[in-house]
Scaffold this active site. Sequence first.
Site, PDB file in Angstrom:
ATOM      1  N   ARG A  52      -4.712  -3.955   2.014  1.00 17.62           N
ATOM      2  CA  ARG A  52      -4.155  -2.642   2.354  1.00 17.62           C
ATOM      3  C   ARG A  52      -2.691  -2.645   1.926  1.00 17.62           C
ATOM      4  O   ARG A  52      -1.889  -3.408   2.429  1.00 17.62           O
ATOM      5  CB  ARG A  52      -4.290  -2.365   3.853  1.00 17.62           C
ATOM      6  CG  ARG A  52      -5.744  -2.319   4.321  1.00 17.62           C
ATOM      7  CD  ARG A  52      -5.826  -2.141   5.835  1.00 17.62           C
ATOM      8  NE  ARG A  52      -7.180  -2.245   6.320  1.00 17.62           N
ATOM      9  CZ  ARG A  52      -7.972  -1.204   6.587  1.00 17.62           C
ATOM     10  NH1 ARG A  52      -7.537   0.023   6.392  1.00 17.62           N
ATOM     11  NH2 ARG A  52      -9.197  -1.397   7.041  1.00 17.62           N
ATOM     12  N   HIS A  55       2.283   0.061   0.958  1.00 18.60           N
ATOM     13  CA  HIS A  55       2.543   1.400   1.477  1.00 18.60           C
ATOM     14  C   HIS A  55       3.967   1.546   2.006  1.00 18.60           C
ATOM     15  O   HIS A  55       4.585   0.591   2.456  1.00 18.60           O
ATOM     16  CB  HIS A  55       1.570   1.718   2.611  1.00 18.60           C
ATOM     17  CG  HIS A  55       0.141   1.616   2.219  1.00 18.60           C
ATOM     18  ND1 HIS A  55      -0.838   1.238   3.102  1.00 18.60           N
ATOM     19  CD2 HIS A  55      -0.495   1.839   1.043  1.00 18.60           C
ATOM     20  CE1 HIS A  55      -2.013   1.234   2.489  1.00 18.60           C
ATOM     21  NE2 HIS A  55      -1.820   1.588   1.234  1.00 18.60           N
ATOM     22  N   LYS A  65       8.268  -0.812  10.469  1.00 20.03           N
ATOM     23  CA  LYS A  65       7.029  -1.279  11.097  1.00 20.03           C
ATOM     24  C   LYS A  65       7.245  -2.643  11.735  1.00 20.03           C
ATOM     25  O   LYS A  65       7.985  -3.472  11.207  1.00 20.03           O
ATOM     26  CB  LYS A  65       5.916  -1.423  10.056  1.00 20.03           C
ATOM     27  CG  LYS A  65       5.524  -0.136   9.376  1.00 20.03           C
ATOM     28  CD  LYS A  65       4.461  -0.362   8.309  1.00 20.03           C
ATOM     29  CE  LYS A  65       4.080   0.941   7.648  1.00 20.03           C
ATOM     30  NZ  LYS A  65       3.095   0.750   6.580  1.00 20.03           N
ATOM     31  N   HIS A 112       4.966  -2.120   2.415  1.00 21.32           N
ATOM     32  CA  HIS A 112       4.266  -3.093   3.250  1.00 21.32           C
ATOM     33  C   HIS A 112       2.810  -3.183   2.813  1.00 21.32           C
ATOM     34  O   HIS A 112       2.190  -2.176   2.476  1.00 21.32           O
ATOM     35  CB  HIS A 112       4.336  -2.664   4.719  1.00 21.32           C
ATOM     36  CG  HIS A 112       3.464  -3.478   5.607  1.00 21.32           C
ATOM     37  ND1 HIS A 112       2.282  -2.985   6.129  1.00 21.32           N
ATOM     38  CD2 HIS A 112       3.570  -4.758   6.030  1.00 21.32           C
ATOM     39  CE1 HIS A 112       1.723  -3.935   6.858  1.00 21.32           C
ATOM     40  NE2 HIS A 112       2.473  -5.021   6.808  1.00 21.32           N
ATOM     41  N   TYR A 125       0.219  -2.422  14.670  1.00 20.46           N
ATOM     42  CA  TYR A 125       1.627  -2.298  14.326  1.00 20.46           C
ATOM     43  C   TYR A 125       2.245  -1.066  14.949  1.00 20.46           C
ATOM     44  O   TYR A 125       1.594  -0.063  15.177  1.00 20.46           O
ATOM     45  CB  TYR A 125       1.849  -2.331  12.812  1.00 20.46           C
ATOM     46  CG  TYR A 125       1.080  -1.326  11.994  1.00 20.46           C
ATOM     47  CD1 TYR A 125       1.698  -0.170  11.529  1.00 20.46           C
ATOM     48  CD2 TYR A 125      -0.248  -1.543  11.660  1.00 20.46           C
ATOM     49  CE1 TYR A 125       0.996   0.745  10.768  1.00 20.46           C
ATOM     50  CE2 TYR A 125      -0.948  -0.639  10.890  1.00 20.46           C
ATOM     51  CZ  TYR A 125      -0.320   0.514  10.455  1.00 20.46           C
ATOM     52  OH  TYR A 125      -1.016   1.424   9.702  1.00 20.46           O
ATOM     53  N   ASP A 136       3.780  10.187   2.565  1.00 19.30           N
ATOM     54  CA  ASP A 136       3.016   8.959   2.357  1.00 19.30           C
ATOM     55  C   ASP A 136       3.097   8.523   0.897  1.00 19.30           C
ATOM     56  O   ASP A 136       3.008   9.361  -0.003  1.00 19.30           O
ATOM     57  CB  ASP A 136       1.563   9.221   2.754  1.00 19.30           C
ATOM     58  CG  ASP A 136       0.732   7.963   2.837  1.00 19.30           C
ATOM     59  OD1 ASP A 136       1.291   6.904   3.136  1.00 19.30           O
ATOM     60  OD2 ASP A 136      -0.485   8.059   2.612  1.00 19.30           O
ATOM     61  N   ASP A 163      -5.631   3.100  -2.702  1.00 21.55           N
ATOM     62  CA  ASP A 163      -4.851   1.935  -3.121  1.00 21.55           C
ATOM     63  C   ASP A 163      -5.138   1.533  -4.563  1.00 21.55           C
ATOM     64  O   ASP A 163      -4.279   0.941  -5.219  1.00 21.55           O
ATOM     65  CB  ASP A 163      -5.092   0.761  -2.173  1.00 21.55           C
ATOM     66  CG  ASP A 163      -4.407   0.956  -0.824  1.00 21.55           C
ATOM     67  OD1 ASP A 163      -3.631   1.921  -0.670  1.00 21.55           O
ATOM     68  OD2 ASP A 163      -4.638   0.136   0.077  1.00 21.55           O
TER      69      ASP A 163
END
Length: 189
Positions: A52, A55, A65, A112, A125, A136, A163
Amino acid sequence: MTSVVLIKAPRFGDERGWFMETYSEKRATEAGVSVRFVQDNQSFSATVGTLRGLHYQRPPHAQAKLVRCARGAIMDYAVDLRRGSPTYGRWVGARLTADGGEQLFVPVGFAHGFVTLEPNVEVAYKVSAFYAPDCDGGIAWNDPTINIDWPLPDTGPVLSQKDKALPLLADFDSPFEYDGVPLQPLTGA
């Protein structure tokens, strides 16, 4: 103003198991983290190699975060995206495990991402701004300029469609300003 910080919270155990404060404003402040968190998020990934990232959320809703692995283990990464930073495009990474209780603080201005090292991983998180879909964004996980050494299974990463389509760092116009604190190697706080 801070850089990426690895926080190790103490655990108190006995014959029943253990207890840990997953977040303490006092401990966070002592580690150099002085942001207000407004939302908690949690993800579940069934498959080893689920990736993931990378971002970020742009201003005016940029997010810091505080990441921890609630079940299993991950390799967690932060990439400096601050325009003018001497460490722009560089990354740091840390292995976060449910057993160890490590947490990675990723400040505003960093992308991240993480990859799961075990099946059935949960990542929790805290974030400093509410999710704003119009802010985003992300950078390609396999960007050759960043060159993260992801610990992937032979089958490669499990990625979302989003992604798979993220742009390269070279095509990114950073909205983040350098704050005078370069990215440092991680040390446990």
